[in-house]
Write an enzyme that holds these catalytic residues in place. Structure first.
Site, PDB file in Angstrom:
ATOM      1  N   TYR A 174       0.725  -1.155   0.086  1.00  0.00           N
ATOM      2  CA  TYR A 174       0.083  -0.018  -0.035  1.00  0.00           C
ATOM      3  C   TYR A 174       0.841   1.218   0.114  1.00  0.00           C
ATOM      4  O   TYR A 174       2.076   1.070  -0.055  1.00  0.00           O
ATOM      5  CB  TYR A 174      -0.846  -0.107   0.848  1.00  0.00           C
ATOM      6  CG  TYR A 174      -2.070  -1.074   1.054  1.00  0.00           C
ATOM      7  CD1 TYR A 174      -2.766  -1.300  -0.290  1.00  0.00           C
ATOM      8  CD2 TYR A 174      -2.327  -2.206   2.082  1.00  0.00           C
ATOM      9  CE1 TYR A 174      -3.826  -2.291  -0.396  1.00  0.00           C
ATOM     10  CE2 TYR A 174      -3.262  -3.139   1.968  1.00  0.00           C
ATOM     11  CZ  TYR A 174      -3.873  -3.266   0.714  1.00  0.00           C
ATOM     12  OH  TYR A 174      -4.941  -4.105   0.636  1.00  0.00           O
ATOM     13  N   ARG A 226       2.935  -1.563  10.791  1.00  0.00           N
ATOM     14  CA  ARG A 226       3.229  -2.948  10.232  1.00  0.00           C
ATOM     15  C   ARG A 226       4.211  -2.656   8.857  1.00  0.00           C
ATOM     16  O   ARG A 226       4.104  -1.618   7.946  1.00  0.00           O
ATOM     17  CB  ARG A 226       1.996  -3.424   9.742  1.00  0.00           C
ATOM     18  CG  ARG A 226       1.833  -4.800   9.355  1.00  0.00           C
ATOM     19  CD  ARG A 226       0.527  -5.409   9.168  1.00  0.00           C
ATOM     20  NE  ARG A 226       0.307  -6.746   9.453  1.00  0.00           N
ATOM     21  CZ  ARG A 226      -0.270  -7.629   8.850  1.00  0.00           C
ATOM     22  NH1 ARG A 226      -0.920  -7.289   7.681  1.00  0.00           N
ATOM     23  NH2 ARG A 226      -0.154  -9.067   9.413  1.00  0.00           N
TER      24      ARG A 226
END
Length: 391
Positions: A174, A226
């Site tokens: 992402y 993350r």
């Protein structure tokens, strides 16, 4: 040595006390309303899995309208989402479970159809090597600064909604990872090029999120990050660059590092001749400066215990909690024999699995798990990397 070390509490440096070391991994349930608002199906799904785990991490919430990544993507992009977010935080915080909101922007991993005709954006105008995607538009400097503030404002909404923390989603290809990656970031300005510049966007997001937390939250507000340690693309992220980045993350105001992989103990995708697991490399580099959450392929209590024996601070369960919401409670009750390792379609309502998620699991996931969709009444989630856990 305690049999189930994962049941021992853990205290973060900022004083946040986590009642045990089991974390519900962030998993896309694709069940929000079209505008990103929370549905009853989502509330029921998270409520069913709270209470036992130490922390429950939501699916990724987009921080801006252009960051929507999939149908049913929940949103933290505007203040009118706070009411639904508050309901979600409340059901997640059962019996002392910490509620963590994961925040992200899909970047180039979306489509103009999802964005109502707008072109996806990224660090550079480089198309992802995935079917069905399109070339994105490179963000301007002003837009980059706006995007950083979008992460900060999503954090403010999480705080006002009553969440105990946020997890900044810098993984799974992402937008934040797109800025770090030499594949998707070909910029020649201060936001790209060399490794130092490619680290600038994620570090700026962490800094602004931290500022918001200091302004609006209590001192024990949790900020996680993350990361995906490698990419298979060439050029792409390699473990050496990730370890350098981890040195910077360890000096930032983070509470933990969450390493996203489909197998806790897998070695390098790019250097398969190196037998040392990626997570052990990261653990050595961190040297205790940040606690780690590891995820991937952990199904049984004995496997979670092995993670603890190997010195990792937290273990995240994904598929295991889809099929067995009371995994932790059954371990505590010494009733491990009743833990489910398969799911029947007749269990869906009892397990509060939203239908969009069940549709995904029973079609896309079955072939990955090696189960016939024609002949098997059960879905066996063991030992197969889910698409959201890859890389």
């Amino acid at each position: 040595m305690m049999k189930d070390q994962f049941l021992i509490p853990f205290k973060f440096k900022n004083g946040a006390l986590i009642k045990n070391r089991i974390v519900m991994a962030p998993m896309t349930e694709m069940s929000a309303f079209e505008n990103g608002a929370i549905t009853k199906d989502q509330l029921d799904y998270y409520a069913a899995r709270s209470g036992g785990v130490g922390m429950e991490i939501t699916a990724c919430f987009n921080v801006s309208a252009q960051g929507k990544g999939f149908e049913g993507n929940p949103s933290a992009a505007s203040d009118d989402m706070i009411i639904g977010m508050s309901k979600l935080a409340q059901v997640m915080k059962t019996n002392g479970t910490k509620a963590i909101l994961q925040i992200f922007d899909a970047g180039r991993m979306t489509t103009s159809k999802l964005l109502k005709g707008k072109t996806p954006v990224s660090a550079s105008a480089i198309k992802a090597d995935r079917p069905g995607l399109e070339p994105p538009r490179a963000l301007s400097n002003e837009e980059i600064l706006t995007e950083i503030q979008a992460f900060a404002q999503a954090t403010r909404r999480a705080i006002l909604a009553g969440f105990d923390g946020v997890e900044i989603h810098g993984a799974n290809t992402y937008l934040i990872q797109q800025f770090f990656s030499p594949h998707s970031n070909r910029r020649s300005d201060e936001w790209g090029g060399n490794l130092k510049n490619r680290m600038k966007f994620p570090l700026a997001v962490i800094e602004e999120v931290s500022k918001i937390a200091k302004t609006y939250a209590k001192s024990d507000f949790i900020i996680g990050y993350r990361i995906s340690p490698e990419e298979v693309e060439n050029p792409g992220i390699r473990i050496e660059e990730t370890l350098t980045f981890i040195d910077q993350l360890a000096q930032s105001p983070l509470s933990y590092l969450h390493v996203s992989m489909g197998d806790v103990y897998r070695n390098s995708l790019n250097s398969p001749e190196d037998p040392e697991p990626i997570n052990k490399k990261i653990q050595k580099r961190l040297a205790g400066r940040l606690p780690m959450i590891v995820v991937g392929g952990i199904e049984k209590p004995s496997e979670a215990q092995q993670v603890m024996t190997d010195g990792f601070e937290f273990v995240a369960l994904g598929r295991a909690l889809i099929r067995e919401p009371k995994w932790v409670q059954k371990v505590i009750a010494e009733d491990e024999k009743s833990i489910r390792y398969t799911v029947s379609p007749t269990d869906v309502d009892d397990l509060a699995i939203p239908m969009p998620l069940w549709g995904f699991l029973s079609t896309v996931f079955k072939p990955i798990a090696g189960i016939s969709t024609e002949t098997s009444p059960e879905v066996n989630f063991t030992k197969a990397a889910a698409p959201w856990e890859k890389f």
